[in-house]
Design a protein around this motif. Structure first.
Motif, short mmCIF file in Angstrom:
data_model
loop_
_atom_site.label_atom_id
_atom_site.label_comp_id
_atom_site.label_asym_id
_atom_site.label_seq_id
_atom_site.Cartn_x
_atom_site.Cartn_y
_atom_site.Cartn_z
N CYS A 152 0.85 -1.19 0.00
CA CYS A 152 0.00 0.00 0.00
C CYS A 152 0.89 1.25 0.00
O CYS A 152 0.90 2.04 0.94
CB CYS A 152 -0.92 -0.03 1.22
SG CYS A 152 -2.25 1.16 1.12
N CYS A 159 -3.10 -2.83 -5.25
CA CYS A 159 -4.33 -3.36 -4.67
C CYS A 159 -4.58 -4.82 -5.08
O CYS A 159 -5.13 -5.61 -4.31
CB CYS A 159 -5.52 -2.49 -5.06
SG CYS A 159 -5.36 -0.80 -4.46
N CYS A 162 -3.14 -7.14 -2.61
CA CYS A 162 -3.37 -6.79 -1.19
C CYS A 162 -4.42 -7.68 -0.54
O CYS A 162 -5.53 -7.83 -1.06
CB CYS A 162 -3.81 -5.32 -1.11
SG CYS A 162 -4.12 -4.80 0.58
N ARG A 165 -8.02 -6.07 0.10
CA ARG A 165 -8.71 -5.43 -1.01
C ARG A 165 -10.24 -5.47 -0.89
O ARG A 165 -10.91 -4.46 -1.12
CB ARG A 165 -8.29 -6.10 -2.32
CG ARG A 165 -8.94 -5.39 -3.47
CD ARG A 165 -8.43 -5.80 -4.79
NE ARG A 165 -9.08 -4.98 -5.80
CZ ARG A 165 -8.96 -5.16 -7.07
NH1 ARG A 165 -8.17 -6.12 -7.50
NH2 ARG A 165 -9.58 -4.39 -7.93
N CYS A 168 -11.49 -2.80 1.49
CA CYS A 168 -10.88 -1.47 1.42
C CYS A 168 -11.75 -0.46 0.67
O CYS A 168 -12.07 -0.63 -0.50
CB CYS A 168 -9.52 -1.59 0.73
SG CYS A 168 -8.69 -0.01 0.57
N ALA A 171 -9.82 1.41 -2.25
CA ALA A 171 -9.71 0.59 -3.46
C ALA A 171 -11.06 0.59 -4.18
O ALA A 171 -11.12 0.70 -5.42
CB ALA A 171 -9.29 -0.83 -3.11
#
Ligand code: SF4
Length: 329
Positions: A152, A159, A162, A165, A168, A171
């Motif tokens: 990040c 993303c 991640c 995700r 988030c 995102a």
């Protein structure tokens, strides 16, 4: 050492620092001058002084503190470092919130806050604390910090790689890099200095730095105000502190050096001294006896480059000496 300094810079110096001071007790028994010398060039010297003071507290107590409160009482240890040490070393469930964690949490929750503002930090500490597990707090804190450092990232968050995700908000917005808000920039301050190098038999004349970092060695250096001529400032400044007239003043280079929000512009000269002053009361030190300057005034030293390395000094002195070697000799 890692506060405000990158891993690449620190990893070359950490091993050497540990070899010199293998324990808190070794560090506690060293002089401040020795600690600052070993820290030379890393900048932010308050860290070295605080580390030294903390080692002395630990040595006096005969043990390393193992509570959050005990860690916070050590000089130079703030909430972030105390929480990091407490969770990683002792498993205490305390959230450690650095710039990376602030960014991850702002994106995860969709907060467009100023990441440097005190109220942002207070709010995010609460958010971070709610996520810390009762067991494995150290691993959790390190994972969030690493996620911020490696995945990040500020400009190009990855993303797709991640694990957060699906949760988030940043995102989901399609523009994760817009979170948190860009911090308000502090306008840098410009400071003009004049510095002079005097060489005597392959040694350089140095004074105690009264201007940038107290306790460091520096070439003679003085602030130049608007409208003043750097050469005149150097001449008058040196005559005032050394009581010796300046001659053969020659411009060498203009250097730039940044420390936090300060931008230094340094007009560098070489010069010679006309007539040495009469002997003063102080006896010369061993490494000054061969000097052609008889009895330099107190706080003025003549050192060779290898001797300089054993004394506390900053990055600007290294830049000055490099420019002088290249253009001034
Ligand atoms: S999904 Fe993207 S923006 Fe959200 S935490 Fe992960 S890397 Fe950061």
């Amino acid at each position: 050492m890692l506060q405000q300094t990158t891993v690449e810079v620190v990893e070359k110096r950490w091993e050497r620092f540990l070899a010199r001071f293998p324990s808190a007790f070794d560090l506690a028994h060293a002089s401040e001058r020795a600690v600052l010398a070993e820290w030379s060039g890393l900048g932010y010297y308050a860290r070295a002084r605080n580390l030294h003071r903390a080692a002395r507290v630990i040595a006096a107590c005969q043990e390393f503190p193992n509570t959050l409160e005990g860690l916070r009482d050590l000089p130079g240890i703030g909430p972030y470092t105390a929480a990091a040490v407490a969770s990683i070393a002792f498993g205490i469930p305390e959230a450690s919130v650095d710039g990376n964690v602030v960014r991850v949490l702002c994106r995860l929750r969709g907060f467009k806050l100023d990441p440097k503002a005190p109220h942002t930090l207070a709010r995010l500490r609460n958010e971070a604390q709610a996520l810390v597990p009762a067991r494995g707090a150290g691993d959790h804190n390190q994972a969030v910090m690493e996620l911020g450092a490696l995945v990040c990232t500020p400009r190009a968050p990855r993303c797709g790689a991640c694990p957060l995700r699906k949760l988030c908000k940043a995102a989901a917005s399609g523009k994760p890099e817009a979170f948190p808000r860009a911090p308000q920039r502090v306008k840098p301050r410009s400071i003009h200095l004049v510095a002079g190098v005097v060489e005597r038999r392959k040694k350089v004349l140095l004074v105690e730095d009264e201007y940038m970092v107290k306790g460091h060695l520096s070439v003679p250096m003085f602030p130049v105000r608007d409208g003043e001529r750097p050469a005149n400032v150097l001449r008058k400044g040196w005559e005032r502190i050394a009581r010796r007239a300046v001659t053969a003043l020659r411009p060498v280079a203009t250097l730039r050096h940044s420390v936090l929000d300060r931008r230094y512009v340094v007009s560098l000269f070489t010069f010679k001294e006309k007539t040495p002053s009469p002997p003063r009361s102080r006896q010369p030190e061993a490494d000054e006896r061969s000097s052609p300057i008889p009895f330099p005034p107190s706080k003025i030293r003549l050192l060779s480059p290898s001797q300089i390395a054993r004394h506390p000094h900053g990055g600007l002195l290294l830049k000055v000496l490099a420019a002088w070697r290249e253009h001034g000799r």
